[in-house]
Design a protein around this motif. Structure first.
Motif, PDB file in Angstrom:
ATOM      1  N   ALA A  10     -14.221 -12.047  29.406  1.00  0.00           N
ATOM      2  CA  ALA A  10     -14.306 -11.904  30.870  1.00  0.00           C
ATOM      3  C   ALA A  10     -13.714 -10.567  31.318  1.00  0.00           C
ATOM      4  N   ASP A  11     -12.602 -10.163  30.656  1.00  0.00           N
ATOM      5  CA  ASP A  11     -11.999  -8.861  30.990  1.00  0.00           C
ATOM      6  C   ASP A  11     -12.971  -7.732  30.675  1.00  0.00           C
ATOM      7  N   MET A  12     -13.573  -7.807  29.495  1.00  0.00           N
ATOM      8  CA  MET A  12     -14.506  -6.747  29.097  1.00  0.00           C
ATOM      9  C   MET A  12     -15.707  -6.691  30.025  1.00  0.00           C
ATOM     10  N   GLU A  13     -16.176  -7.861  30.446  1.00  0.00           N
ATOM     11  CA  GLU A  13     -17.305  -7.892  31.385  1.00  0.00           C
ATOM     12  C   GLU A  13     -16.929  -7.221  32.697  1.00  0.00           C
ATOM     13  N   SER A  14     -15.732  -7.522  33.188  1.00  0.00           N
ATOM     14  CA  SER A  14     -15.279  -6.916  34.442  1.00  0.00           C
ATOM     15  C   SER A  14     -15.117  -5.408  34.290  1.00  0.00           C
ATOM     16  N   PHE A  15     -14.578  -4.984  33.151  1.00  0.00           N
ATOM     17  CA  PHE A  15     -14.398  -3.558  32.900  1.00  0.00           C
ATOM     18  C   PHE A  15     -15.744  -2.834  32.861  1.00  0.00           C
ATOM     19  N   ILE A  16     -16.683  -3.379  32.115  1.00  0.00           N
ATOM     20  CA  ILE A  16     -18.009  -2.745  32.021  1.00  0.00           C
ATOM     21  C   ILE A  16     -18.698  -2.736  33.378  1.00  0.00           C
ATOM     22  N   ASP A  17     -18.536  -3.807  34.148  1.00  0.00           N
ATOM     23  CA  ASP A  17     -19.116  -3.845  35.499  1.00  0.00           C
ATOM     24  C   ASP A  17     -18.557  -2.705  36.360  1.00  0.00           C
ATOM     25  N   SER A  18     -17.248  -2.458  36.213  1.00  0.00           N
ATOM     26  CA  SER A  18     -16.630  -1.355  36.963  1.00  0.00           C
ATOM     27  C   SER A  18     -17.222  -0.017  36.544  1.00  0.00           C
ATOM     28  N   ILE A  19     -17.371   0.174  35.239  1.00  0.00           N
ATOM     29  CA  ILE A  19     -17.954   1.424  34.745  1.00  0.00           C
ATOM     30  C   ILE A  19     -19.364   1.604  35.311  1.00  0.00           C
ATOM     31  N   ILE A  20     -20.148   0.536  35.301  1.00  0.00           N
ATOM     32  CA  ILE A  20     -21.528   0.608  35.802  1.00  0.00           C
ATOM     33  C   ILE A  20     -21.533   0.998  37.280  1.00  0.00           C
ATOM     34  N   THR A  21     -20.700   0.321  38.062  1.00  0.00           N
ATOM     35  CA  THR A  21     -20.641   0.598  39.502  1.00  0.00           C
ATOM     36  C   THR A  21     -20.180   2.030  39.767  1.00  0.00           C
ATOM     37  N   ASN A  22     -19.097   2.426  39.105  1.00  0.00           N
ATOM     38  CA  ASN A  22     -18.545   3.760  39.342  1.00  0.00           C
ATOM     39  C   ASN A  22     -19.456   4.862  38.838  1.00  0.00           C
ATOM     40  N   MET A  23     -20.124   4.629  37.711  1.00  0.00           N
ATOM     41  CA  MET A  23     -21.048   5.631  37.200  1.00  0.00           C
ATOM     42  C   MET A  23     -22.308   5.729  38.060  1.00  0.00           C
ATOM     43  N   ALA A  24     -22.738   4.601  38.604  1.00  0.00           N
ATOM     44  CA  ALA A  24     -23.888   4.649  39.517  1.00  0.00           C
ATOM     45  C   ALA A  24     -23.548   5.494  40.744  1.00  0.00           C
ATOM     46  N   ASP A  25     -22.324   5.319  41.256  1.00  0.00           N
ATOM     47  CA  ASP A  25     -21.880   6.143  42.384  1.00  0.00           C
ATOM     48  C   ASP A  25     -21.807   7.614  41.982  1.00  0.00           C
ATOM     49  N   LEU A  71      -3.530  -6.566  34.375  1.00  0.00           N
ATOM     50  CA  LEU A  71      -4.935  -6.370  34.046  1.00  0.00           C
ATOM     51  C   LEU A  71      -5.837  -6.875  35.162  1.00  0.00           C
ATOM     52  N   VAL A  72      -5.522  -8.048  35.692  1.00  0.00           N
ATOM     53  CA  VAL A  72      -6.318  -8.599  36.794  1.00  0.00           C
ATOM     54  C   VAL A  72      -6.324  -7.628  37.974  1.00  0.00           C
ATOM     55  N   LYS A  73      -5.142  -7.065  38.275  1.00  0.00           N
ATOM     56  CA  LYS A  73      -5.040  -6.152  39.412  1.00  0.00           C
ATOM     57  C   LYS A  73      -5.772  -4.838  39.133  1.00  0.00           C
ATOM     58  N   LEU A  74      -5.606  -4.302  37.922  1.00  0.00           N
ATOM     59  CA  LEU A  74      -6.285  -3.048  37.594  1.00  0.00           C
ATOM     60  C   LEU A  74      -7.802  -3.201  37.649  1.00  0.00           C
ATOM     61  N   LEU A  75      -8.304  -4.292  37.094  1.00  0.00           N
ATOM     62  CA  LEU A  75      -9.750  -4.513  37.121  1.00  0.00           C
ATOM     63  C   LEU A  75     -10.248  -4.694  38.552  1.00  0.00           C
ATOM     64  N   ARG A 101     -13.383  -3.309  19.334  1.00  0.00           N
ATOM     65  CA  ARG A 101     -14.389  -3.046  18.307  1.00  0.00           C
ATOM     66  C   ARG A 101     -15.687  -3.799  18.616  1.00  0.00           C
ATOM     67  N   SER A 102     -16.283  -4.459  17.651  1.00  0.00           N
ATOM     68  CA  SER A 102     -17.623  -5.031  17.858  1.00  0.00           C
ATOM     69  C   SER A 102     -17.644  -6.177  18.860  1.00  0.00           C
ATOM     70  N   SER A 103     -16.483  -6.721  19.194  1.00  0.00           N
ATOM     71  CA  SER A 103     -16.468  -7.795  20.202  1.00  0.00           C
ATOM     72  C   SER A 103     -16.855  -7.272  21.579  1.00  0.00           C
ATOM     73  N   LEU A 104     -16.869  -5.951  21.745  1.00  0.00           N
ATOM     74  CA  LEU A 104     -17.273  -5.363  23.031  1.00  0.00           C
ATOM     75  C   LEU A 104     -18.783  -5.254  23.164  1.00  0.00           C
ATOM     76  N   LEU A 105     -19.516  -5.402  22.070  1.00  0.00           N
ATOM     77  CA  LEU A 105     -20.935  -5.055  22.075  1.00  0.00           C
ATOM     78  C   LEU A 105     -21.763  -5.894  23.029  1.00  0.00           C
ATOM     79  N   THR A 106     -21.442  -7.175  23.173  1.00  0.00           N
ATOM     80  CA  THR A 106     -22.210  -8.021  24.094  1.00  0.00           C
ATOM     81  C   THR A 106     -22.186  -7.440  25.501  1.00  0.00           C
ATOM     82  N   ASN A 107     -21.016  -7.017  25.927  1.00  0.00           N
ATOM     83  CA  ASN A 107     -20.899  -6.430  27.259  1.00  0.00           C
ATOM     84  C   ASN A 107     -21.368  -4.977  27.284  1.00  0.00           C
ATOM     85  N   PHE A 108     -21.243  -4.297  26.150  1.00  0.00           N
ATOM     86  CA  PHE A 108     -21.721  -2.917  26.077  1.00  0.00           C
ATOM     87  C   PHE A 108     -23.206  -2.834  26.418  1.00  0.00           C
ATOM     88  N   GLU A 109     -23.965  -3.847  26.031  1.00  0.00           N
ATOM     89  CA  GLU A 109     -25.406  -3.796  26.265  1.00  0.00           C
ATOM     90  C   GLU A 109     -25.750  -3.709  27.747  1.00  0.00           C
TER      91      GLU A 109
END
Length: 1058
Positions: A789-804, A751-755, A851-859
């Protein structure tokens, strides 16, 4: 006067003399002394001494060698440094560096010999590379040199500028047009040529905003070319055209105003056979590059397509000119690559291929078929050959138009399989083979009865080259054929192929084995009829004690036997399995040379046997795995390349040369292909053997797969590693509780490597693969497998990649207005569609697991969602709706707090022009009803009329609309079933809904609709009795279409039987 002690000067001169000695032992000792004594211990003395020899020596060869050696040492990677871009030059003290720079500048102004002066320029460029801040005066010196009375100095200024264009800072850009204009108008030819090279290199460093200031120079640049358009200046013209190709690649529309002139000039060069082939090919490449990079511009110029067609067809007739009339050399040679020996013919064929891909059949086919019929019927074999090879080249790009004319094209091609000339027969085989690939399925389904008998007849040719190529064409045809298409011809085909196995030409035997293997692969169980005849023959070859020249034949036998085993299946193969495995093991144990092809073929063959035998293959893993693991652990073989001469040595198959920060690095790609294949096979073993493979998982993850996720030397290795991860995790998961702790540990490492790679992967195609690996792994590990922390890193990746991604979308939208560049939108859009799909799936799996534990980072994702949903592109709205659907489905009533973010878009999307958008929106309202709870009741009830409106449009059941229609029907069912408290007049709604059935396409939507129908039937709802026959018909259609399967189908049928 040297600044070094006399003994140091004498020692250095002795070293230089020894390094140039004809005696190998003296030269080797000098090289050792250079590295171990001078570079390691006397670097400053060495570099000052070499600079002095360049400046002061009276001996031309010594000045030249000293300059070359200085540069070679300068770019060398220090032995104590792991950084591939580090240089010995950077180890010099600042004082010494200033001193040698001054001496080289003085040498440049003094040197009378152009060849030596060029080497001095190369060295000055290396001194300037990466250090312009420390040598600010260099640019001013070059400016002055460009105005020097000496043509040699003017040329030198441009040569240096072409190597280090980055020394021109922003404040200097306004002065550059005058510099280049003088260069293009210079009275000396060499200066003009150097100015073109420098201009291109400089242009490549500039932002688009500055290009307009340089566009007025284009006429002066192009005026350099006409005086070179004669055979005596062919080398100089090649030198001028080569950088223009780079310029056209970067900014093709820079030449828009002069495009017709460039076409006419290029055609005049291509037509002139007195020119060197390299010059004609450069002109062809320049004109073809415009099609690659600016196809619209080429389509608008009426003369472009017709001129290029005429010239490519003409150049394609320049084949076999060094052979006699009977093509004796070609017929008797065993080098099957000799067909690519005629460089002009090859360049023209490749150009036509590219033109077809970019311009398409509407533009290209009319001029092509103006000439092809008469070439096909020509008495000149080269013209017939060219016509056939042209068809091979343009078929793919013109597919959409040609597919309707396949029968007519076959009328042209098939008779030439029996042409009087063997090279024409060969070309006809090539055309059929290429068409079999380019028109896959259509050709096989409609024309097997014409093509297969014709190709089988070719196998009886008296020409081995033709026999082999006919067999190769059969590979292309059979790879894409259904076994039903092959069945009527298998007896005749295999009879001829087995006869050819007795050919005296080994290359024929090798090709026939490949063909038999592919026939078996396509025929599948139908091949069982021939198994008992074929396998003993293969066993004989595999067990024979043959010489080195038969290694490829044996390797092909390995491939053929394993593919036949896979084709006929376990039951038929099992009696011979033990024997074949023993033979493979014996061959594997006898391999002693690294280039033995049997090694790589065995790796693939073991994988096929694993797929045949399944878990019965486990006992053989101990013998199979060591070479496979060794191949998976291959490290990149990298060579630093010091000069252009060495670069040419690496310009061959199996090597790739990369430019990295001023250095050239050779990478041996052939070994990396082997590494990639090994990792792909490890995936197969993990998938096939499951928990029985678990003993190898730790080593594979630690030593191969995890490090290879960031293996930037080879894209395929990264892709294979990403695809392997979920299979390896599943192996451990299926192995029971004793591996639970290890699974958690490895999941954390993966997971660390994939993120990490999700944030750093530069290629969109690979980024999509990593998202696939991520979501498949998350689904394998299961619920709550990610930390905050994993979810935050994942969402950060989505944000960066989607911005590109959004930047790419905007660039495509602006492409039509770009003054200089055309975007290749089709290919880029396909890549981006895959990227969007995989990110959607990754978000889906993350919501499902967290599930709902993702919502903090989803925002954190909301700003990018707002930007994406506001775009006019359909795929952007689809992506946003996909995220919102998952938010509602997996967070239920917790999603309501974001209603203002998604409900307006979902509501308006129900009436969107795009069926896929309507489908996503209707699905969203369905899951809102199913999972959102009472808080959604009013909302979902309010959209029922719009859902019915979707279903009632005139072409609701068309191929384009049917999935949106069926999703709307399923959404109404979910609302009525799960959340109907706010639905008014519910009986009338149910009555209308039953009429929206059947659902016969969407396997995900159907169960919800039919289970609600079951509920109505079981509760004896009065509405049901009004629609008995329609309900029965709808259920029957769903059963026939297999959208109703398993337990759901059984329950529906029981309810009807009732």
């Amino acid at each position: 006067m040297s600044s070094l002690p006399p003994d140091a000067v004498d020692a250095l001169l002795n070293l230089l003399n020894s390094l140039t000695s004809a005696d190998n032992s003296i030269r080797a000792a000098a090289e050792n002394s250079l590295n171990s004594e001078w570079i390691a211990g006397r670097l400053d003395v060495l570099m000052v001494g070499l600079a002095e020899q360049v400046l002061m020596s009276d001996v031309q060869t010594l000045r030249s060698f000293a300059a070359v050696l200085f540069r070679r040492i300068a770019v060398k990677q220090p032995e104590d440094s792991e950084a591939i871009t580090s240089r010995v030059l950077d180890r010099l003290s600042p004082e010494i560096l200033v001193k040698v720079k001054q001496m080289f500048l003085q040498s440049l102004s003094n040197e009378p010999v152009s060849g030596v002066r060029h080497k001095i320029c190369d060295t000055i460029s290396e001194l300037a590379s990466g250090s312009s801040e420390q040598w600010p005066e260099l640019l001013e010196i070059l400016f002055e040199a460009s105005k020097s009375p000496s043509a040699g100095q003017r040329e030198a200024s441009f040569r240096i500028l072409s190597s280090v264009p980055q020394i021109v800072r922003k404040q200097h850009i306004p002065a550059m047009p005058d510099v280049f204009r003088r260069g293009f108008q210079d009275s000396d030819e060499n200066v003009r040529l150097a100015a073109i090279v420098a201009f291109t290199a400089f242009f490549e460093t500039l932002p688009k905003s500055t290009w307009s200031s340089l566009q007025p120079l284009i006429p002066d640049l192009l005026n350099v070319l006409p005086p070179l358009n004669n055979p005596e200046k062919t080398d100089q013209l090649t030198a001028a055209l080569t950088p223009l190709i780079d310029l056209a690649t970067l900014a093709p529309k820079l030449f828009r105003s002069y495009f017709k002139t460039i076409i006419d000039f290029g055609i005049s060069v291509i037509k002139n056979k007195e020119m060197d082939p390299a010059t004609r090919e450069a002109a062809l490449e320049l004109l073809t590059t415009f099609a690659d990079e600016a196809p619209s511009m080429c389509k608008k110029e009426s003369s472009y397509a017709s001129s290029m067609v005429v010239q490519t067809l003409s150049m394609m007739t320049e084949v076999g000119e060094d052979d006699d009339a009977q093509c004796t050399t070609w017929r008797e040679g065993d080098d099957l690559d000799s067909d690519d020996a005629d460089s002009t013919y090859v360049a023209a064929r490749q150009s036509l291929d590219r033109l077809a891909v970019k311009l398409g059949g509407v533009v290209l086919l009319p001029p092509l078929f103006q000439w092809l019929p008469q070439m096909i019927s020509s008495s000149n074999w080269q013209e017939r050959h060219a016509a056939l090879m042209a068809i091979s080249a343009f078929a793919e790009g013109c597919r959409d138009i040609m597919i309707g004319e396949l029968s007519k094209v076959l009328d042209m091609v098939l008779p030439l399989l029996q042409d009087s000339h063997p090279r024409v027969q060969w070309a006809a085989c090539n055309a059929i083979g290429q068409m079999s690939t380019d028109f896959a399925n259509d050709l096989q389904l409609k024309y097997a009865g014409r093509v297969l008998p014709a190709l089988i007849d070719v196998l009886t040719s008296n020409e081995p080259r033709v026999q082999a190529h006919g067999a190769a064409a059969l590979v292309n045809f059979c790879e894409e054929a259904e076994k039903e298409s092959l069945e009527p011809y298998l007896d005749n085909l295999l009879s001829h192929l087995m006869t050819l196995l007795q050919s005296p030409k080994r290359y024929v035997q090798e090709q026939v084995l490949t063909t038999i293997a592919i026939v078996a692969d396509s025929a599948e169980t139908l091949f069982a009829k021939y198994y008992d005849t074929m396998m003993p023959l293969l066993f004989q070859v595999l067990q024979a004690d043959t010489g080195k020249e038969y290694r490829t034949l044996k390797a092909k036998c390995i491939e053929c036997s394993s593919l036949i085993a896979l084709a006929v299946g376990k039951d038929k193969f099992m009696p011979e399995a033990q024997q074949l495995i023993h033979i493979y093991a014996t061959i594997q144990g006898s391999i002693t040379e690294s280039d033995d092809p049997s090694a790589s073929y065995l790796i693939q063959a073991w994988g096929r046997l694993c797929r045949v035998l399944g878990r019965e293959f486990v006992p053989y893993l101990s013998g199979v795995m060591p070479p496979l693991l060794e191949a998976g652990k291959i490290k990149p073989e990298i060579q630093m390349i010091d000069d252009s001469v060495e670069i040419d040595n690496y310009d061959q198959e199996g090597w790739e040369v990369l430019a990295v920060q001023g250095k050239h690095i050779g990478i041996r790609t052939s070994s990396l292909e082997e590494k990639c294949t090994a990792i792909e096979l490890l995936s197969i073993y993990a998938a096939e053997l499951g928990p029985h493979f678990v003993q190898y998982v730790g080593e594979i993850l630690n030593d191969i797969v995890i490090p290879s996720l960031s293996f930037f030397f080879h894209d395929g290795v990264r892709i294979a590693s990403a695809q392997c991860v979920p299979h390896l995790l599943n192996c451990m998961k299926e192995s029971g509780s004793e591996f639970t702790a290890r699974l958690a540990d490895y999941w954390r490492q993966i997971l660390v490597k994939l993120l990490e790679v999700l944030k750093m992967e530069p290629y969109v195609e690979l980024l999509a693969c990593f998202y696939t690996s991520f979501y498949q792994s998350v689904e394998t590990i299961g619920v709550q497998c990610l930390t905050q922390a994993d979810m935050e890193s994942f969402i950060d990746s989505i944000i960066t990649n989607m911005a590109d991604y959004l930047e790419r979308v905007k660039a495509r939208a602006d492409a039509n207005d770009d003054e200089y560049v055309e975007e290749d939108r089709d290919e880029d859009m396909i890549i981006d569609e895959d990227f969007l799909s995989e990110t959607n799936k990754a978000i889906h799996s993350t919501f499902k697991a967290q599930r709902s534990s993702l919502l903090t980072n989803f925002e954190k994702l909301i700003p990018i969602l707002n930007e994406t949903k506001a775009r006019p592109e359909i795929e952007c709205r689809e992506w946003a709706l996909g995220v919102f659907d998952d938010l509602i489905e997996y967070c239920g009533s917790d999603s309501w707090r974001y209603k203002d973010l998604f409900l307006p878009l979902m509501g308006s999307s129900l009436t969107d022009q795009s069926p896929s958008v309507r489908q996503s929106a209707s699905y969203g309202f369905g899951v809102a009803a199913q999972h959102g709870g009472e808080i959604y009741a009013s909302t979902v009830a309010s959209v029922i009329p719009t859902l019915f409106q979707m279903i009632s449009i005139p072409d609701a059941r068309s191929e384009e609309n049917v999935y949106a229609t069926e999703n709307a029907s399923a959404a109404i069912a979910k609302i009525l079933h799960f959340n109907n408290s706010q639905v008014g007049d519910i009986d009338n709604v149910i009555d209308a809904w039953i009429n929206t059935l059947p659902i016969v396409n969407d396997e995900e939507a159907a169960p919800y609709a039919y289970l609600f129908l079951v509920e109505l039937i079981e509760k004896h709802h009065p509405i049901v009795s009004k629609h008995v026959q329609h309900i029965i018909d709808s259920v029957q259609k769903a059963l026939d279409a297999k959208t109703l399967q398993g337990n759901t189908a059984e329950r529906v049928v029981r309810a009807l039987q009732g």
